[in-house]
Enzyme design. Structure first.
Site, PDB file in Angstrom:
ATOM      1  N   LYS A  21       3.698  11.901 -10.164  1.00 19.63           N
ATOM      2  CA  LYS A  21       2.976  11.311 -11.062  1.00 19.63           C
ATOM      3  C   LYS A  21       3.567   9.125 -11.437  1.00 19.63           C
ATOM      4  CE  LYS A  21       0.251  12.794 -13.807  1.00 19.63           C
ATOM      5  NZ  LYS A  21       0.369  14.412 -15.726  1.00 19.63           N
ATOM      6  N   GLU A  43      10.665  17.864 -23.942  1.00 20.30           N
ATOM      7  CA  GLU A  43      10.272  18.522 -22.457  1.00 20.30           C
ATOM      8  C   GLU A  43      10.526  19.791 -21.668  1.00 20.30           C
ATOM      9  OE1 GLU A  43       7.637  17.245 -21.008  1.00 20.30           O
ATOM     10  OE2 GLU A  43       7.099  15.377 -21.360  1.00 20.30           O
ATOM     11  N   ASN A  90       0.947  19.212 -19.448  1.00 13.30           N
ATOM     12  CA  ASN A  90       0.505  18.602 -20.778  1.00 13.30           C
ATOM     13  C   ASN A  90       0.566  19.116 -21.848  1.00 13.30           C
ATOM     14  OD1 ASN A  90      -0.038  15.893 -19.528  1.00 13.30           O
ATOM     15  ND2 ASN A  90      -0.980  16.619 -17.711  1.00 13.30           N
ATOM     16  N   HIS A 116       0.806  17.367 -24.958  1.00 13.61           N
ATOM     17  CA  HIS A 116       0.815  15.806 -24.858  1.00 13.61           C
ATOM     18  C   HIS A 116      -0.498  15.325 -25.217  1.00 13.61           C
ATOM     19  CE1 HIS A 116       3.835  16.622 -22.231  1.00 13.61           C
ATOM     20  NE2 HIS A 116       4.487  15.663 -21.656  1.00 13.61           N
ATOM     21  N   ARG A 123      -1.906  21.995 -13.088  1.00 17.98           N
ATOM     22  CA  ARG A 123      -1.069  21.377 -12.819  1.00 17.98           C
ATOM     23  C   ARG A 123      -1.086  20.512 -14.598  1.00 17.98           C
ATOM     24  NH1 ARG A 123       1.223  16.567  -9.764  1.00 17.98           N
ATOM     25  NH2 ARG A 123       2.791  15.582 -11.439  1.00 17.98           N
ATOM     26  N   ARG A 162       0.535  -1.175  -0.254  1.00 19.64           N
ATOM     27  CA  ARG A 162      -0.191  -0.054  -0.254  1.00 19.64           C
ATOM     28  C   ARG A 162       1.034   1.091  -0.111  1.00 19.64           C
ATOM     29  NH1 ARG A 162      -3.245  -3.249   3.379  1.00 19.64           N
ATOM     30  NH2 ARG A 162      -4.949  -3.617   2.287  1.00 19.64           N
ATOM     31  N   LYS A 175       7.764  23.191 -12.865  1.00 20.29           N
ATOM     32  CA  LYS A 175       7.136  22.911 -12.184  1.00 20.29           C
ATOM     33  C   LYS A 175       6.991  22.364 -11.094  1.00 20.29           C
ATOM     34  CE  LYS A 175       5.944  17.550 -13.407  1.00 20.29           C
ATOM     35  NZ  LYS A 175       6.322  16.079 -14.270  1.00 20.29           N
ATOM     36  N   HIS A 225       0.890  11.823 -26.510  1.00 20.01           N
ATOM     37  CA  HIS A 225       0.302  10.949 -26.420  1.00 20.01           C
ATOM     38  C   HIS A 225      -0.143  10.116 -27.493  1.00 20.01           C
ATOM     39  CE1 HIS A 225       0.683  11.323 -21.824  1.00 20.01           C
ATOM     40  NE2 HIS A 225       1.883  11.645 -22.404  1.00 20.01           N
ATOM     41  N   GLU A 249      -3.766  17.293 -10.390  1.00 15.88           N
ATOM     42  CA  GLU A 249      -4.035  17.763 -11.311  1.00 15.88           C
ATOM     43  C   GLU A 249      -4.903  17.609 -10.913  1.00 15.88           C
ATOM     44  OE1 GLU A 249      -2.172  16.717 -15.646  1.00 15.88           O
ATOM     45  OE2 GLU A 249      -3.341  15.182 -14.366  1.00 15.88           O
ATOM     46  N   HIS A 273       8.533   9.916 -26.942  1.00 14.97           N
ATOM     47  CA  HIS A 273       7.793  10.540 -25.247  1.00 14.97           C
ATOM     48  C   HIS A 273       8.588  12.072 -26.333  1.00 14.97           C
ATOM     49  CE1 HIS A 273       5.524  11.850 -22.676  1.00 14.97           C
ATOM     50  NE2 HIS A 273       6.284  12.892 -22.768  1.00 14.97           N
TER      51      HIS A 273
END
Length: 367
Positions: free
Chosen positions: A141, A183, A243, A246, A239, A120, A225, A250, A235, A263
């Site tokens: 993330k 990035e 992206n 992205h 936040r 956990r 960031k 993606h 997010e 990427h």
């Protein structure tokens, strides 16, 4: 060495940025661990970076285990995730163990997700070895891919530290430098116009990536960031600005097949397309003159856009986590440093993507 402090709602951790830090990992940990699992990939391992990190940890009181995955986006899979969990259980790691992610974004994502879910949730430290990971290693993330989409299975799990040894960046391939640099460009586009102009002026090829430029641009990218993550850890708001590029990026990665398009290449194409939509939405081109030519000069590929089916790309874009009630939402920029999240009509998206496919012919042919 530079230290940047990341502050989230209930957690604070340092990002150490410097040279030779892989030899100092044990000194930079905030506490001692009886069991440490080092996760890396076979590309990173061949440069002895894993060996260097393990050597810095060796003591009679610490059990150190190493797990090496194949390099590449395909390793962010349910199967690989399960294999690592089994390895951790078989070696009797407990809730007080530490996971060290030594590698790029793929290693950091899957190692972080293992740490988020094992018992956990246990501590983990990011030890990035790529430019791309300056983004993915900060902010918590963590995720793996599903055959139907990228990063669809994941969580938010902040590391206890990020230890970034810039010396490891010199062994990167040209493709890896190009992927990671996208990035850096993204951070400049959403938050720092001066940085963007500096990058366009000083980096005309990846041979220009000196230590001074890396220190400056990566440090500023991490700080950008950090500021956003501090405002919106999970997010729910700003936040999402991280992206930029992205949503299409993606989709391109997924449809091209993981490993066919890096990427960063996907993000670079996505930023140009987002700028096109920004022009439509706000009435002016937000990107500096010569921006797309600069990307082309740096070797970013545009040809993949022409090879993929527009309706299929749109279906992939519908799976983006920023979407709401079936409406595609994309990060656009009114001007550099002013991003916003904007709903995009599907019919408009289809028209603009089809036009975009025609426009990129220039960059495919190099006209």
């Amino acid at each position: 060495m530079v230290t940047i402090q990341i502050q989230t709602q209930d957690h604070s951790y340092p990002v150490y940025l410097g040279e030779g830090l892989r030899y100092q990992v044990s000194k930079l940990l905030s506490k001692n661990y009886h069991n440490i699992l080092v996760i890396s990939d076979d590309t990173v391992a061949q440069f002895d970076y894993v060996k260097d990190v393990v050597s810095s940890l060796t003591s009679n009181e610490t059990n150190i285990y190493t797990y090496i995955i194949p390099s590449g986006e395909a390793s962010k899979s349910l199967e690989q995730f399960g294999n690592i969990q089994t390895f951790a259980i078989e070696n009797q790691l407990d809730r007080h163990a530490l996971i060290l992610a030594v590698g790029g974004g793929v290693v950091g994502d899957i190692a972080g997700f293992v740490a988020a879910t094992f018992m956990r949730g246990i501590d983990y430290v990011q030890v990035p070895t790529t430019i791309l990971a300056h983004d993915s290693s900060v902010g918590g993330k963590v995720a793996i891919n599903h055959p139907l989409g990228k990063n669809l299975i994941g969580s938010f799990h902040q590391p206890v530290a990020v230890i970034y040894d810039l010396e490891t960046l010199h062994s990167l391939s040209l493709n890896e430098k190009r992927s990671g640099f996208a990035e850096v460009i993204k951070h400049a586009c959403i938050a720092d116009e001066n940085l963007l102009h500096k990058l366009m002026n000083e980096v005309r090829s990846f041979n220009d990536l000196s230590n001074d430029i890396l220190y400056d641009s990566i440090g500023k990218g991490i700080s950008i960031k950090a500021k956003i993550v501090e405002q919106d850890e999970k997010e729910h708001g700003v936040r999402s600005f991280l992206n930029f590029g992205h949503t299409l990026g993606h989709a391109l990665e997924t449809e091209a097949g993981y490993g066919e398009l890096t990427h960063g290449e996907g993000v670079a194409i996505g930023m140009v397309f987002a700028a096109k939509l920004s022009h439509r939405e706000f009435g002016a081109n937000p990107l500096p003159e010569g921006f797309v030519d600069w990307l082309y000069q740096l070797g970013y590929r545009f040809d993949i856009v022409r090879k993929l089916d527009v309706p299929t790309l749109i279906e992939q874009m519908k799976k983006d986590k920023k979407n709401s009630h079936g409406t595609i939402r994309m990060v656009l920029v009114e001007k550099i440093g002013q991003p916003s999240l904007v709903p995009i009509d599907e019919h408009v998206l289809k028209i603009e993507l089809e036009q975009f496919q025609k426009e990129v012919v220039r960059y495919v042919k190099g006209i």
